[in-house]
Design an enzyme around this catalytic site. Sequence first.
Site, mmCIF file in Angstrom:
data_model
loop_
_atom_site.group_PDB
_atom_site.id
_atom_site.type_symbol
_atom_site.label_atom_id
_atom_site.label_comp_id
_atom_site.label_asym_id
_atom_site.label_seq_id
_atom_site.Cartn_x
_atom_site.Cartn_y
_atom_site.Cartn_z
ATOM 1 N N ASP A 1 0.849 -1.149 -0.060
ATOM 2 C CA ASP A 1 0.256 -0.074 0.152
ATOM 3 C C ASP A 1 0.864 1.199 -0.218
ATOM 4 O OD1 ASP A 1 -1.354 2.196 0.757
ATOM 5 O OD2 ASP A 1 -2.616 1.040 2.085
ATOM 6 N N ALA B 1 -2.669 4.774 -8.756
ATOM 7 C CA ALA B 1 -3.430 6.097 -8.431
ATOM 8 C C ALA B 1 -4.728 5.742 -8.062
ATOM 9 C CB ALA B 1 -3.336 6.863 -10.007
ATOM 10 N N THR C 1 -7.983 6.766 -9.483
ATOM 11 C CA THR C 1 -7.995 7.206 -10.576
ATOM 12 C C THR C 1 -9.888 7.345 -10.816
ATOM 13 O OG1 THR C 1 -7.990 4.826 -11.328
ATOM 14 C CG2 THR C 1 -6.160 6.198 -12.018
ATOM 15 N N THR D 1 -0.831 13.188 -15.176
ATOM 16 C CA THR D 1 -2.132 13.198 -16.043
ATOM 17 C C THR D 1 -2.271 14.281 -16.584
ATOM 18 O OG1 THR D 1 -4.473 13.086 -15.867
ATOM 19 C CG2 THR D 1 -3.247 13.877 -14.027
ATOM 20 N N TYR E 1 -9.068 15.399 -8.394
ATOM 21 C CA TYR E 1 -7.933 14.338 -8.750
ATOM 22 C C TYR E 1 -6.800 15.019 -9.668
ATOM 23 C CZ TYR E 1 -6.051 11.205 -12.539
ATOM 24 O OH TYR E 1 -5.275 10.513 -13.183
ATOM 25 N N LYS F 1 -2.870 14.884 -8.095
ATOM 26 C CA LYS F 1 -1.872 14.399 -8.865
ATOM 27 C C LYS F 1 -0.662 15.592 -9.173
ATOM 28 C CE LYS F 1 -1.807 11.234 -11.183
ATOM 29 N NZ LYS F 1 -1.069 9.816 -10.901
HETATM 30 N N1 LIG Z 1 -6.827 5.932 -16.831
HETATM 31 C C1 LIG Z 1 -6.526 6.966 -17.416
HETATM 32 O O1 LIG Z 1 -7.481 7.336 -18.323
HETATM 33 C C2 LIG Z 1 -5.399 7.867 -17.089
HETATM 34 C C3 LIG Z 1 -5.408 9.337 -17.745
HETATM 35 C C4 LIG Z 1 -4.236 9.927 -17.359
HETATM 36 C C5 LIG Z 1 -3.300 9.537 -16.542
HETATM 37 N N2 LIG Z 1 -3.473 8.518 -15.932
HETATM 38 C C6 LIG Z 1 -2.191 7.838 -15.085
HETATM 39 O O2 LIG Z 1 -1.829 6.708 -15.389
HETATM 40 C C7 LIG Z 1 -1.304 6.081 -14.416
HETATM 41 C C8 LIG Z 1 -2.098 4.630 -14.363
HETATM 42 O O3 LIG Z 1 -3.298 4.563 -14.382
HETATM 43 P P1 LIG Z 1 -4.408 3.413 -14.579
HETATM 44 O O4 LIG Z 1 -5.449 3.793 -15.915
HETATM 45 O O5 LIG Z 1 -3.217 2.074 -14.970
HETATM 46 O O6 LIG Z 1 -4.903 3.392 -13.269
HETATM 47 P P2 LIG Z 1 -5.657 2.016 -12.858
HETATM 48 O O7 LIG Z 1 -5.955 1.188 -13.694
HETATM 49 O O8 LIG Z 1 -6.862 2.656 -11.871
HETATM 50 O O9 LIG Z 1 -4.516 1.535 -11.850
HETATM 51 C C9 LIG Z 1 -4.268 2.004 -10.599
HETATM 52 C C10 LIG Z 1 -3.655 0.943 -9.732
HETATM 53 O O10 LIG Z 1 -3.357 1.596 -8.415
HETATM 54 C C11 LIG Z 1 -3.723 0.794 -7.341
HETATM 55 N N3 LIG Z 1 -3.790 1.357 -6.182
HETATM 56 C C12 LIG Z 1 -4.865 2.143 -5.469
HETATM 57 N N4 LIG Z 1 -4.572 2.796 -4.417
HETATM 58 C C13 LIG Z 1 -3.317 1.983 -3.901
HETATM 59 C C14 LIG Z 1 -2.569 2.266 -2.876
HETATM 60 N N5 LIG Z 1 -2.908 2.778 -1.925
HETATM 61 N N6 LIG Z 1 -1.496 1.151 -2.823
HETATM 62 C C15 LIG Z 1 -1.220 0.863 -3.821
HETATM 63 N N7 LIG Z 1 -1.823 0.415 -4.849
HETATM 64 C C16 LIG Z 1 -2.819 1.287 -5.083
HETATM 65 C C17 LIG Z 1 -4.849 0.156 -7.818
HETATM 66 O O11 LIG Z 1 -4.979 -0.896 -7.181
HETATM 67 P P3 LIG Z 1 -6.388 -1.895 -7.077
HETATM 68 O O12 LIG Z 1 -6.416 -2.584 -8.252
HETATM 69 O O13 LIG Z 1 -6.472 -2.705 -6.006
HETATM 70 O O14 LIG Z 1 -7.688 -0.606 -6.929
HETATM 71 C C18 LIG Z 1 -4.713 -0.124 -9.169
HETATM 72 O O15 LIG Z 1 -4.117 -1.322 -9.524
HETATM 73 C C19 LIG Z 1 -1.840 6.740 -12.962
HETATM 74 O O16 LIG Z 1 -0.844 7.550 -12.622
HETATM 75 C C20 LIG Z 1 -2.970 7.642 -13.554
HETATM 76 O O17 LIG Z 1 -3.031 8.744 -12.763
HETATM 77 C C21 LIG Z 1 -4.472 7.432 -16.149
#
Ligand SMILES: NC(=O)c1ccc[n+]([C@@H]2O[C@H](COP(=O)([O-])OP(=O)(O)OC[C@H]3O[C@@H](n4cnc5c(N)ncnc54)[C@H](OP(=O)(O)O)[C@@H]3O)[C@@H](O)[C@H]2O)c1
Length: 301
Positions: free
Chosen positions: A39, A73, A75, A114, A138, A142
């Site tokens: 975590d 994140a 998200t 982001t 959010y 970030k």
């Molecule tokens: N998705 C988008 O459209 C988007 C757009 C711009 C930027 N981003 C950035 O890209 C990056 C990757 O995003 P993604 O889309 O891959 O996000 P995601 O699929 O939501 O994955 C985020 C992961 O973080 C984990 N997490 C959340 N809280 C946590 C904690 N306290 N300790 C450890 N793990 C934790 C979640 O675990 P659980 O599976 O257990 O919930 C999940 O596996 C992030 O930095 C996000 O801000 C994403």
Amino acid sequence: MSLALLVTGANGQLGSDLIEVVRTGTDVFARGLTRKDLDVTDAFGVQDMVVGWERIVRSDNPDHRLVVVNCTAYTAVDAAEADEETAFAVNAAGPALLATACAKAGARLIHVSTDYVFPGDSDRPYDVDDETGPRSAYGRTKLAGELAVREILPAGSHVVRTAWVYGATGQNFVKTMVRLERERETVSVVDDQRGSPTWSRDLAAGLLALAGSDVPAGTLHATNRGDTTWHGFTKAIFEELGADPDRVLPTTSDAFPRPAPRPAYSVLSPRAWDEAGLPPLQDWRAALAEAFRTRGDAFRA
Ligand SMILES: NC(=O)c1ccc[n+]([C@@H]2O[C@H](COP(=O)([O-])OP(=O)(O)OC[C@H]3O[C@@H](n4cnc5c(N)ncnc54)[C@H](OP(=O)(O)O)[C@@H]3O)[C@@H](O)[C@H]2O)c1
């Protein structure tokens, strides 16, 4: 120099693709950490994990380059409006803990951020040093994460901003549109928000290239190239499904009020990425086609 990666958020879209890209095409030593393993808001846990990993890797090969890639994140953009404290813990305090631990372990940190750190009212692609100004909880959390990483690990960190991410793992816009194509005759999608849909697999390959490079610390933008609206993106998804794209109707954001405001313009300039000599991510439309060709099962599930 050989490379060792520690990937947090390994169950997420990006984290799971990064582990897969590393394991299928390289001999990079990579460990993926799910939330159960670590975590990132747990100060002692983060310290113990990063320092313990450094010892294990160095005992195997003292010359390994150590890079932590933070793919965690909070998200849930709308939920963050009512729960900024939890979002801050994951998106800002967590990265700060990781940066502190990396400083102790002599590791570099790639921290993913982001487009939401920008106000979203530009008429040209945002460059890395353009003024930020998040309009949502959010985005604020970030941005706080970016600032903490830069302050704690100025010479050993990369902040990589991306946007509109979709992948084979978890829920995302592509999967929602695939479901709606099955359920409805027509689908109305907003045509007044512009950005660059980004396949997490391409982003993962880009981050791996960055981890293995000597690009100096700093901020970079990495998305698939080109841009469109959510409406244009959905038409392309329908094309990939072999469905009639004219079933996707344009609408405006006013028709879909949400707790968190969405940026009207989210396109990120790849200038810094290109000038660093990193491999460009492919065009968004080609990426979508490849995603469906190679992982269509996951998107259609
Ligand atoms: N998705 C988008 O459209 C988007 C757009 C711009 C930027 N981003 C950035 O890209 C990056 C990757 O995003 P993604 O889309 O891959 O996000 P995601 O699929 O939501 O994955 C985020 C992961 O973080 C984990 N997490 C959340 N809280 C946590 C904690 N306290 N300790 C450890 N793990 C934790 C979640 O675990 P659980 O599976 O257990 O919930 C999940 O596996 C992030 O930095 C996000 O801000 C994403």
